[in-house]
Enzyme design. Structure first.
Site, PDB file in Angstrom:
ATOM      1  N   ASP A   1      -8.818 -48.200  -8.110  1.00  0.00           N
ATOM      2  CA  ASP A   1     -10.101 -48.593  -7.542  1.00  0.00           C
ATOM      3  C   ASP A   1     -11.139 -47.561  -7.986  1.00  0.00           C
ATOM      4  O   ASP A   1     -10.806 -46.388  -8.234  1.00  0.00           O
ATOM      5  CB  ASP A   1      -9.996 -48.642  -6.021  1.00  0.00           C
ATOM      6  CG  ASP A   1     -11.311 -49.012  -5.365  1.00  0.00           C
ATOM      7  OD1 ASP A   1     -11.927 -49.999  -5.825  1.00  0.00           O
ATOM      8  OD2 ASP A   1     -11.723 -48.321  -4.429  1.00  0.00           O
TER       9      ASP A   1
ATOM     10  N   ASP B   1     -14.858 -46.995  -6.548  1.00  0.00           N
ATOM     11  CA  ASP B   1     -15.596 -46.328  -5.473  1.00  0.00           C
ATOM     12  C   ASP B   1     -14.640 -45.854  -4.388  1.00  0.00           C
ATOM     13  O   ASP B   1     -13.972 -46.656  -3.731  1.00  0.00           O
ATOM     14  CB  ASP B   1     -16.624 -47.298  -4.874  1.00  0.00           C
ATOM     15  CG  ASP B   1     -17.767 -46.554  -4.189  1.00  0.00           C
ATOM     16  OD1 ASP B   1     -17.659 -45.330  -4.014  1.00  0.00           O
ATOM     17  OD2 ASP B   1     -18.759 -47.204  -3.830  1.00  0.00           O
TER      18      ASP B   1
END
Length: 400
Positions: free
Chosen positions: A12, A14
């Protein structure tokens, strides 16, 4: 198998690689270490607005070596999926970046006529009239596709609506349930796996249990959570439970935990949990069972509990919907045997967990009302999920 033994890492962005416009401490060196070890990296994001090239450029500005081919946005994933669904044209409720990804995949982006699909993303320049047009097109037959269903995302000045808020508006206005591509749906992870060499053993690293961890486990992949504390999820079957928790990507490399290579077929994950009742309606000989159509399949009759309604009153209401008006003779009893988790299908195909009792009813009705139909009990395994069918057999046996 230790985390560092996996040859593909689905990261991922952020919360794992950066926060806002700042790279997290040690991430640049950690990613370089993974590359030096020959790992295949993929960066996953539920942000449908930018193109892969734009995100790759952003990472390069932060000092992270990457290529556009390593980026998997929910917008790009949606664009890859649409041709497989037979979609050739689309109306975009979203950004120019999303429209560009669709066009690259051979989808004609149009604002004229009724397209094959309405594709919903998010964009700061989105107008209310864009949402209205999307609603009208879905009502006229366009397929409803959502790049993701995230309701909101944080900004320095507060929390703001995200794609899911727009999706919810169209769903409420049209009564149509969308096909969702992004996390936590397994589709996005499956599409990311296609970009890896065959046979790659992939690990997911994310900072949100509701999207990264849940989505990874629904796709049968091990998942590590980046967080300061272990989430409180006591249920062993909860797919949001991470396989390990670390405070950073750096810690994951320095102290790699032992992880499963891949999970077995995960339990189905319900879209929502509601209070309600389920009904087992059989004929007097207990040879036939009443089922209702739901999302292209068959389901036991069930209903959500209305305000101030008792479970018994709800069960009687379901009976009234299933039995013809002239039928008055039936016996209703609360089942003693209930499954730990009762999953039913809504009419629009959504999987729902029902929290409440099950009722057994017998009737001499020859035909049923509405869409309900009699089915031979001997065909339960063909018509219902294996878990539901086993429970029905057990419940009927207890009332022999």
């Amino acid at each position: 198998m230790r985390a560092t033994d996996f040859d593909a890492w689905l990261l991922d962005l952020d919360g794992v690689v950066y926060v806002g416009h700042e790279l997290l401490p040690g991430v640049r060196q950690a990613l370089a270490q993974l590359r030096d070890a020959g790992k295949h990296l993929r960066f996953l994001t539920n942000d449908p607005r930018p193109t892969r090239e734009e995100l790759a450029a952003r990472l390069q500005q932060l000092g992270v070596e990457t290529r556009a081919e390593e980026i998997v946005t929910c917008g790009w994933a949606t664009a890859q999926l649409l041709p497989e669904l037979g979609v050739q044209s689309a109306y975009v409720v979203g950004s120019t970046g999303l429209a560009e990804e669709l066009q690259r995949a051979g989808i004609t982006v149009t604002r004229d006529g009724v397209p094959d699909a309405v594709v919903v993303g998010a964009d700061e320049q989105l107008r209310f009239l864009d949402v209205v047009q999307g609603c009208l097109l879905v009502q006229r037959g366009a397929r409803f596709i959502a790049t993701n269903a995230d309701p909101s995302y944080p900004m320095p000045f507060g929390t703001v609506p995200a794609t899911g808020a727009v999706v919810c508006a169209i769903r409420l206005a049209t009564g149509q349930r969308p096909l969702v591509v992004g996390k936590p749906e397994p589709l996005m992870f499956q599409l990311a796996l296609r970009t890896l060499p065959p046979g790659s053993k992939a690990l997911v690293v994310g900072d949100r249990i509701e999207s990264d961890i849940l989505g990874a486990h629904r796709a049968g992949l091990p998942a590590v959570l980046v967080a300061e504390a272990v989430p409180n999820l006591p249920a062993a079957r909860d797919l949001r439970r991470p396989d390990a928790v670390v405070r950073s990507l750096v810690e994951l490399l320095e102290q790699p935990p032992e992880l499963p290579v891949g999970s077995s077929t995960p339990d189905p994950w319900p879209e929502r949990v509601v209070a309600g009742v389920v009904l087992l309606l059989v004929d007097e000989a207990k040879e036939r069972l009443a089922l209702v159509p739901a999302g292209g399949e068959w389901s036991l009759p069930w209903t959500i509990l209305e305000p101030l309604e008792t479970f018994e009153e709800a069960a009687s209401r379901v009976l009234g919907q299933v039995l013809p008006g002239e039928v008055r003779r039936f016996d209703l009893a609360t089942l003693v045997s209930q499954p730990e988790v009762m999953l039913v299908t809504d009419r629009d195909g959504a999987l729902v967990r029902l929290a409440g009792p099950a009722f057994l009813a017998q009737t001499d009705a020859v035909t049923l009302a509405g869409d309900a139909r009699w089915h031979p009990i001997g065909r339960l395994e063909e018509l219902l999920s294996s878990t539901c069918a086993r429970w029905v057999w057990s419940a009927l046996a207890s009332f022999a």
